[in-house]
Scaffold this motif. Structure first.
Motif, mmCIF file in Angstrom:
data_model
loop_
_atom_site.group_PDB
_atom_site.id
_atom_site.type_symbol
_atom_site.label_atom_id
_atom_site.label_comp_id
_atom_site.label_asym_id
_atom_site.label_seq_id
_atom_site.Cartn_x
_atom_site.Cartn_y
_atom_site.Cartn_z
ATOM 1 N N UNK A 16 0.837 -1.213 0.000
ATOM 2 C CA UNK A 16 0.000 0.000 0.000
ATOM 3 C C UNK A 16 0.866 1.255 0.000
ATOM 4 N N UNK A 17 1.959 1.224 0.731
ATOM 5 C CA UNK A 17 2.861 2.381 0.770
ATOM 6 C C UNK A 17 3.475 2.625 -0.611
ATOM 7 N N UNK A 21 3.015 5.961 -2.959
ATOM 8 C CA UNK A 21 4.135 6.715 -3.525
ATOM 9 C C UNK A 21 3.993 6.858 -5.030
ATOM 10 N N UNK A 22 3.460 5.840 -5.694
ATOM 11 C CA UNK A 22 3.322 5.867 -7.150
ATOM 12 C C UNK A 22 2.175 6.764 -7.598
ATOM 13 N N UNK A 24 0.517 9.163 -5.611
ATOM 14 C CA UNK A 24 0.439 10.460 -4.956
ATOM 15 C C UNK A 24 -0.867 10.604 -4.210
ATOM 16 N N UNK A 25 -1.475 11.774 -4.296
ATOM 17 C CA UNK A 25 -2.716 12.038 -3.579
ATOM 18 C C UNK A 25 -3.955 11.533 -4.314
ATOM 19 N N UNK A 26 -3.808 11.177 -5.595
ATOM 20 C CA UNK A 26 -4.954 10.705 -6.361
ATOM 21 C C UNK A 26 -5.330 9.286 -5.938
ATOM 22 N N UNK A 27 -6.619 8.983 -5.899
ATOM 23 C CA UNK A 27 -7.025 7.604 -5.642
ATOM 24 C C UNK A 27 -6.613 6.709 -6.813
ATOM 25 N N UNK A 28 -6.349 5.430 -6.553
ATOM 26 C CA UNK A 28 -5.881 4.532 -7.619
ATOM 27 C C UNK A 28 -6.818 4.473 -8.824
ATOM 28 N N UNK A 29 -8.138 4.529 -8.609
ATOM 29 C CA UNK A 29 -9.044 4.446 -9.754
ATOM 30 C C UNK A 29 -8.914 5.668 -10.656
ATOM 31 N N UNK A 30 -8.576 6.828 -10.105
ATOM 32 C CA UNK A 30 -8.368 8.025 -10.920
ATOM 33 C C UNK A 30 -7.092 7.887 -11.748
ATOM 34 N N UNK A 31 -6.079 7.291 -11.176
ATOM 35 C CA UNK A 31 -4.821 7.097 -11.908
ATOM 36 C C UNK A 31 -5.050 6.116 -13.050
ATOM 37 N N UNK A 32 -5.803 5.060 -12.799
ATOM 38 C CA UNK A 32 -6.069 4.075 -13.841
ATOM 39 C C UNK A 32 -6.877 4.667 -14.980
ATOM 40 N N UNK A 33 -7.763 5.597 -14.680
ATOM 41 C CA UNK A 33 -8.552 6.241 -15.732
ATOM 42 C C UNK A 33 -7.671 7.085 -16.642
ATOM 43 N N UNK A 34 -6.567 7.591 -16.122
ATOM 44 C CA UNK A 34 -5.716 8.469 -16.908
ATOM 45 C C UNK A 34 -4.786 7.726 -17.857
ATOM 46 N N UNK A 35 -4.729 6.408 -17.759
ATOM 47 C CA UNK A 35 -3.860 5.629 -18.650
ATOM 48 C C UNK A 35 -4.501 5.573 -20.029
ATOM 49 N N UNK A 36 -3.700 5.766 -21.046
ATOM 50 C CA UNK A 36 -4.220 5.733 -22.403
ATOM 51 C C UNK A 36 -4.595 4.309 -22.774
ATOM 52 N N UNK A 37 -5.803 4.148 -23.276
ATOM 53 C CA UNK A 37 -6.296 2.817 -23.613
ATOM 54 C C UNK A 37 -5.630 2.299 -24.885
ATOM 55 N N UNK A 38 -5.341 3.144 -25.823
ATOM 56 C CA UNK A 38 -4.784 2.716 -27.101
ATOM 57 C C UNK A 38 -3.344 2.277 -27.055
#
Length: 57
Positions: A16-17, A21-22, A24-38
């Motif tokens: 979890x730590x 660190x990877x 930051x303050x964003x929740x993991x689901x928000x980070x996953x949404x930002x990944x380019x699907x293509x």
């Protein structure tokens, strides 16, 4: 059994730590949404000569 529980708990906290660190303050689901699907890579194929052959019966 208690030592096993403690070891698994500590491993979970460490994981979890690393996640925090990877991302930051964003929740993991928000980070996953930002990944380019293509940009998904195709998985490499195994050449035929590497595939095991079964003996004919």
């Amino acid at each position: 059994m208690t030592a096993t529980f403690i070891a698994v708990f500590v491993a979970g906290v460490a994981l979890r730590r690393q996640e925090m660190e990877a991302t930051g303050e964003q929740p993991p689901n928000e980070v996953l949404k930002s990944i380019e699907v293509g940009r998904v890579r195709k998985r490499p194929t195994i050449p035929n000569w590497l595939m095991p052959t079964l003996p004919k019966t």
